[in-house]
Design an enzyme around this catalytic site. Structure first.
Site, short mmCIF file in Angstrom:
data_model
loop_
_atom_site.label_atom_id
_atom_site.label_comp_id
_atom_site.label_asym_id
_atom_site.label_seq_id
_atom_site.Cartn_x
_atom_site.Cartn_y
_atom_site.Cartn_z
N THR A 98 -58.76 9.21 30.37
CA THR A 98 -59.16 9.36 28.98
C THR A 98 -57.96 9.28 28.06
OG1 THR A 98 -60.05 10.97 27.37
CG2 THR A 98 -59.03 11.87 29.34
N ASP A 99 -58.19 8.82 26.83
CA ASP A 99 -57.11 8.81 25.84
C ASP A 99 -56.69 10.22 25.43
OD1 ASP A 99 -59.37 9.48 24.34
OD2 ASP A 99 -59.09 7.92 22.84
N GLU A 100 -57.49 11.22 25.79
CA GLU A 100 -57.16 12.60 25.42
C GLU A 100 -55.92 13.12 26.13
OE1 GLU A 100 -60.38 15.38 25.03
OE2 GLU A 100 -61.85 13.76 24.95
N TYR A 153 -59.71 20.33 29.82
CA TYR A 153 -60.24 19.06 30.29
C TYR A 153 -59.16 17.99 30.32
CZ TYR A 153 -62.17 14.38 29.82
OH TYR A 153 -62.40 13.04 29.97
N LYS A 212 -57.29 15.92 33.54
CA LYS A 212 -57.25 14.46 33.68
C LYS A 212 -55.81 13.95 33.72
CE LYS A 212 -60.28 12.05 33.79
NZ LYS A 212 -61.07 11.56 34.98
#
Length: 343
Positions: A132-134, A157, A161
């Protein structure tokens, strides 16, 4: 070609499975999914009888089962040895990670480790880890994250990741076994679990309920139609350089408030249907990624944002039998909200 997809009954995973079966006639797919709250076989009912498709109910943390599926040896063998693995399986909702991070650490970190190790031992040709870009954290205008930027995750979260991303990197450095990673922007489209913003807002508005907007709504996200995203994932799996990282995003940056008004317009509602709720803790202000690398492989979004939003709203209008049972089971619960009220 035989592909093992983990988490293939989830939102993006199910759309990926369908994309592969519809566009790649020589590919067989085994789908491993634990069917936790967001895994839904109703999302794949149209491909369930395809002889090239097999579903296996199981947990990515079950090393014995994953080994059997990867090698094609043992009770889970079915379709035989796999040629590629696409690892979607993950806990994905930031709100849930704030309230209970332990399951995110188990599935997103330990589960990734089980998959990577099984693939390494079996010498699977290609492994794609969906991230994810997060993991980058928040970025100021007008900058965009590139693949080599530091990872600064700000929620349990995104931290889980990022840990899996770094584990993937370590397999290339330590073992000489390259694992490819994609970092994807926010997705939307059919079969999206209705705790996430777009399906929650659309289904609330269909029912005449208010939509819960976090804080002042200034948070910016890049919205990518899921059909475009899964096409990018397949391209990276088959044409990308093993061990590389690829950002995937359509460049559709909107504040949450701007997106809310686009949905209100499509559902014939006005600003009175917005319920401002307390902001999420650690809420990143802006995500934006540079997608030069994936576009160099030949990918670009096939759908405009407006076209994709129109199609998504139409899908939820005509597929109430898919989402109503989920919302009745509590899928619309969100941090900082009371049960939504009629507008």
């Amino acid at each position: 070609m035989h592909v093992l997809v983990t988490g293939g009954a989830g939102f993006i995973g199910a759309n990926f499975v369908r994309h592969v079966l519809q566009t790649q006639p020589d590919v067989r797919v085994t789908n491993l999914d634990a069917l936790t709250y967001a895994g839904n076989l109703a999302s794949l009912v149209d491909v369930a009888d395809d002889p090239r498709y097999r579903f296996v109910h199981g947990d990515v943390c079950d090393a014995g089962l994953v080994d059997e599926l990867v090698t094609g040896v043992g009770s889970g063998s079915g379709h035989g040895r796999v040629d590629a693995v696409v690892h979607f399986a993950a806990e994905s909702h930031v709100d849930r990670s704030i309230d209970g991070p332990a399951e995110f650490l188990r599935t997103n970190v330990s589960g990734a480790g089980v998959v990577f190790e099984a693939c390494r031992r079996a010498e699977v040709d290609r492994v794609l880890h969906i991230s994810t870009d997060e993991v980058y954290g928040s970025v100021d205008e007008p900058d965009r994250f590139v693949e080599g930027d530091a990872l600064e995750p700000n929620s349990p979260y995104s931290a889980s990741k990022a840990a899996a991303d770094l584990l993937a990197r370590s397999y290339g450095v330590t073992y000489g076994y390259p694992i490819t990673v994609t970092r994807t922007a926010n997705n939307f489209g059919p079969f999206h679990f209705p705790e996430k913003m777009i399906p929650l807002f659309v289904t609330n508005l269909i029912d005449g309920l208010k939509v819960p907007l976090y804080g002042d709504g200034r948070n910016v996200r890049d919205w990518t139609y899921v059909a475009d995203n899964v096409a990018a994932q397949w391209l990276v799996l088959t044409e990308g350089v093993p061990g590389e990282v690829y950002n995937v995003g359509a460049g559709n940056e909107l504040t949450n408030r701007e997106l809310t008004f686009r949905l209100l317009e499509r559902l014939g509602a006005d600003e009175d249907m917005i319920e401002h709720v307390p902001d999420r803790p650690g809420h990143d202000l802006r995500y934006a990624v540079d997608t030069t690398k994936v576009r160099a492989l030949g990918w670009s979004p096939a759908h405009s944002l407006d076209e994709a939003l129109d199609g998504t709203v139409a899908w939820y209008r005509t597929n109430e039998d898919w989402w109503r049972p989920l919302k009745a089971g509590g899928a619309s619960a969100r941090r900082g909200t009371a049960p939504s009220a009629k507008g």
